[in-house]
Scaffold this motif. Structure first.
Motif, mmCIF file in Angstrom:
data_model
loop_
_atom_site.group_PDB
_atom_site.id
_atom_site.type_symbol
_atom_site.label_atom_id
_atom_site.label_comp_id
_atom_site.label_asym_id
_atom_site.label_seq_id
_atom_site.Cartn_x
_atom_site.Cartn_y
_atom_site.Cartn_z
ATOM 1 N N SER A 1 24.390 1.269 -5.677
ATOM 2 C CA SER A 1 23.345 1.685 -6.620
ATOM 3 C C SER A 1 22.079 0.839 -6.488
ATOM 4 O O SER A 1 21.228 0.849 -7.378
ATOM 5 N N THR A 2 21.967 0.131 -5.372
ATOM 6 C CA THR A 2 20.826 -0.764 -5.161
ATOM 7 C C THR A 2 19.752 -0.076 -4.338
ATOM 8 O O THR A 2 19.968 0.254 -3.166
ATOM 9 N N LEU A 3 18.613 0.143 -4.974
ATOM 10 C CA LEU A 3 17.438 0.732 -4.338
ATOM 11 C C LEU A 3 16.279 -0.245 -4.427
ATOM 12 O O LEU A 3 16.107 -0.928 -5.445
ATOM 13 N N LEU A 4 15.480 -0.291 -3.368
ATOM 14 C CA LEU A 4 14.194 -0.978 -3.392
ATOM 15 C C LEU A 4 13.113 0.096 -3.453
ATOM 16 O O LEU A 4 13.043 0.961 -2.572
ATOM 17 N N ILE A 5 12.300 0.038 -4.489
ATOM 18 C CA ILE A 5 11.188 0.976 -4.652
ATOM 19 C C ILE A 5 9.894 0.179 -4.596
ATOM 20 O O ILE A 5 9.730 -0.810 -5.314
ATOM 21 N N GLN A 6 9.007 0.597 -3.706
ATOM 22 C CA GLN A 6 7.683 -0.012 -3.611
ATOM 23 C C GLN A 6 6.660 1.023 -4.062
ATOM 24 O O GLN A 6 6.520 2.081 -3.442
ATOM 25 N N TYR A 7 5.968 0.712 -5.148
ATOM 26 C CA TYR A 7 5.026 1.689 -5.697
ATOM 27 C C TYR A 7 3.935 0.935 -6.460
ATOM 28 O O TYR A 7 4.231 0.044 -7.262
ATOM 29 N N GLY A 8 2.706 1.293 -6.190
ATOM 30 C CA GLY A 8 1.593 0.672 -6.912
ATOM 31 C C GLY A 8 1.485 -0.811 -6.678
ATOM 32 O O GLY A 8 0.999 -1.551 -7.541
ATOM 33 N N GLY A 9 1.955 -1.282 -5.511
ATOM 34 C CA GLY A 9 1.823 -2.689 -5.177
ATOM 35 C C GLY A 9 2.907 -3.587 -5.742
ATOM 36 O O GLY A 9 2.832 -4.811 -5.599
ATOM 37 N N ILE A 10 3.931 -3.014 -6.411
ATOM 38 C CA ILE A 10 5.026 -3.851 -6.910
ATOM 39 C C ILE A 10 6.351 -3.414 -6.286
ATOM 40 O O ILE A 10 6.511 -2.272 -5.831
ATOM 41 N N GLU B 1 0.818 -1.217 0.000
ATOM 42 C CA GLU B 1 0.000 0.000 0.000
ATOM 43 C C GLU B 1 0.850 1.265 0.000
ATOM 44 O O GLU B 1 0.621 2.184 -0.786
ATOM 45 N N HIS B 2 1.835 1.325 0.892
ATOM 46 C CA HIS B 2 2.646 2.538 1.029
ATOM 47 C C HIS B 2 3.699 2.594 -0.068
ATOM 48 O O HIS B 2 4.255 1.579 -0.482
ATOM 49 N N ARG B 3 3.984 3.806 -0.518
ATOM 50 C CA ARG B 3 5.016 4.035 -1.533
ATOM 51 C C ARG B 3 6.325 4.332 -0.816
ATOM 52 O O ARG B 3 6.433 5.342 -0.120
ATOM 53 N N THR B 4 7.318 3.463 -0.981
ATOM 54 C CA THR B 4 8.545 3.606 -0.212
ATOM 55 C C THR B 4 9.783 3.546 -1.102
ATOM 56 O O THR B 4 9.758 3.008 -2.205
ATOM 57 N N LEU B 5 10.865 4.102 -0.547
ATOM 58 C CA LEU B 5 12.185 4.043 -1.161
ATOM 59 C C LEU B 5 13.167 3.597 -0.090
ATOM 60 O O LEU B 5 13.238 4.208 0.981
ATOM 61 N N THR B 6 13.920 2.536 -0.348
ATOM 62 C CA THR B 6 14.928 2.033 0.588
ATOM 63 C C THR B 6 16.268 1.959 -0.131
ATOM 64 O O THR B 6 16.371 1.380 -1.218
ATOM 65 N N TRP B 7 17.307 2.567 0.481
ATOM 66 C CA TRP B 7 18.660 2.459 -0.072
ATOM 67 C C TRP B 7 19.339 1.267 0.587
ATOM 68 O O TRP B 7 19.614 1.274 1.784
ATOM 69 N N ILE B 8 19.612 0.234 -0.203
ATOM 70 C CA ILE B 8 20.276 -0.959 0.301
ATOM 71 C C ILE B 8 21.787 -0.763 0.301
ATOM 72 O O ILE B 8 22.503 -1.310 1.135
ATOM 73 N N LYS C 1 20.869 6.791 4.724
ATOM 74 C CA LYS C 1 21.709 5.795 5.385
ATOM 75 C C LYS C 1 21.456 4.430 4.747
ATOM 76 O O LYS C 1 20.380 4.174 4.216
ATOM 77 N N HIS C 2 22.444 3.565 4.808
ATOM 78 C CA HIS C 2 22.239 2.196 4.339
ATOM 79 C C HIS C 2 21.071 1.574 5.117
ATOM 80 O O HIS C 2 21.033 1.613 6.338
ATOM 81 N N GLY C 3 20.120 1.050 4.378
ATOM 82 C CA GLY C 3 18.961 0.421 5.003
ATOM 83 C C GLY C 3 17.825 1.360 5.322
ATOM 84 O O GLY C 3 16.755 0.911 5.738
ATOM 85 N N GLU C 4 18.020 2.659 5.103
ATOM 86 C CA GLU C 4 16.967 3.620 5.430
ATOM 87 C C GLU C 4 15.806 3.530 4.460
ATOM 88 O O GLU C 4 15.997 3.356 3.257
ATOM 89 N N THR C 5 14.588 3.635 4.986
ATOM 90 C CA THR C 5 13.371 3.643 4.190
ATOM 91 C C THR C 5 12.689 4.998 4.322
ATOM 92 O O THR C 5 12.495 5.491 5.433
#
Length: 323
Positions: free
Chosen positions: A72-81, A62-69, A316-320
């Motif tokens: 150059s590795t990012l996890l983006i959660q948007y629109g349920g994917i 549900e929530h739109r998030t950005l996490t820096w792993i 920060k590393h791991g920050e969402t």
């Protein structure tokens, strides 16, 4: 979707690729020796992780998030994917398990703490961006529902050799639909290399990901060029961009292929991004600038240009962050 007017200008007759606004980046071995002979390796610094909540990320649709792993590795959660950029969670950026650049800061999320990944985008084949161990672990965890992986031209074969089949290969200015998203491969200024025999034989690319109400740009690695002003004109604006701020010294050796913080801000402005996040720093020692310098230089650019700090942020590393 193909842009035939610009499609072939970066293709060379011998089957390799070139940049649009500079010569092919192919440093002579003498330059490599000159750099190695004169360099002073920066002191290692281990950055503190942010507290994160892997269970929240695993369950979140549900929530739109950005996490820096990291890097150059990012996890983006948007629109349920769930989207990953250049996933690298291994101890070294190297073809060898016992040698090569060692990770300074552990990944902000280990592979086992990742949510199910739906989409992966790969910018190019350098070892700090294309990591076989990470990709194999993700693929093995999701054998019944593997992620779709988007790669630049001629890189699909590398994945097929590993038995990874859900791969879409695009040339610059080609686009492909993925569910409710439109994925574009776009020109940036860099180069490719994985073995002594394959320099510039596979393409490198930036990526534009669009869905209703959101447009994201991932640059991968890049030098500063006219490509970004072109992107700004082509797409109008971006809601979020991931732009490298580290890996830039010495300038005589790195300038064509890696931006410094000042040039990163120029990219942010050229593409008209509402927000940008600084990546490609603080995870590996690959170049000569002090490990902690990129965010400090970025802040100095903000102050000089009158740019609000929250407009181009570091994490920060791991920050969402909630978008």
């Amino acid at each position: 979707i193909h842009d035939t007017d610009t499609k072939m200008k970066h293709h060379l007759s011998e089957g390799s690729f070139k940049n649009r606004y500079t010569n092919t980046i192919n440093k002579p071995f003498s330059d490599v020796i000159k750099w190695a002979w004169n360099r002073t390796k920066p002191e290692p610094i281990h950055f503190q992780h942010a507290d994160n909540d892997p269970q929240f990320l695993k369950e979140n649709r549900e929530h739109r998030t950005l996490t820096w792993i990291g890097h150059s590795t990012l996890l983006i959660q948007y629109g349920g994917i769930n989207i990953l950029t250049d996933p690298h969670l291994s101890p070294r950026a190297s073809p060898l398990s016992f040698a090569g650049p060692k990770r300074l800061t552990p990944p902000g999320l280990p592979v086992d703490d990742l949510p199910k990944i739906d989409l992966i985008i790969i910018s190019h084949n350098h070892y700090d961006h294309l990591d076989r161990l990470t990709l194999e672990k993700i693929y093995e965890r999701q054998l019944n529902n593997p992620p779709q992986i988007f790669v630049p031209l001629k890189l699909k074969e590398w994945f097929l050799d590993l038995g990874i089949k859900n791969v879409t290969e695009l040339d610059w200015n080609e686009s492909e639909k993925f569910g409710k998203w439109l994925i574009h491969a776009v020109p940036v200024q860099h180069w490719s290399w994985r073995t002594p025999w394959d320099r510039n034989k596979t393409l490198w690319a930036g990526w534009v990901l669009e869905t209703k109400g959101f447009r994201f740009f991932f640059s991968g690695d890049t030098g500063y060029s006219q490509d970004f002003e072109n992107l700004g004109k082509q797409f109008g604006q971006f809601d979020l961009a991931a732009i490298p701020i580290g890996g830039y010294e010495p300038r005589w050796f790195m300038k064509d292929s890696h931006v410094n913080p000042e040039e990163a801000v120029l990219i942010h402005q050229d593409i008209n991004s509402r927000y940008s996040v600084g990546i490609h720093w603080g995870t590996f020692i690959l170049t000569d600038e002090p490990v902690e310098e990129p965010p400090k230089r970025l802040l100095a650019v903000f102050e000089k240009a009158g740019i609000p700090e929250e407009e181009f942020f570091v994490m920060k590393h791991g920050e969402t962050k909630v978008l």
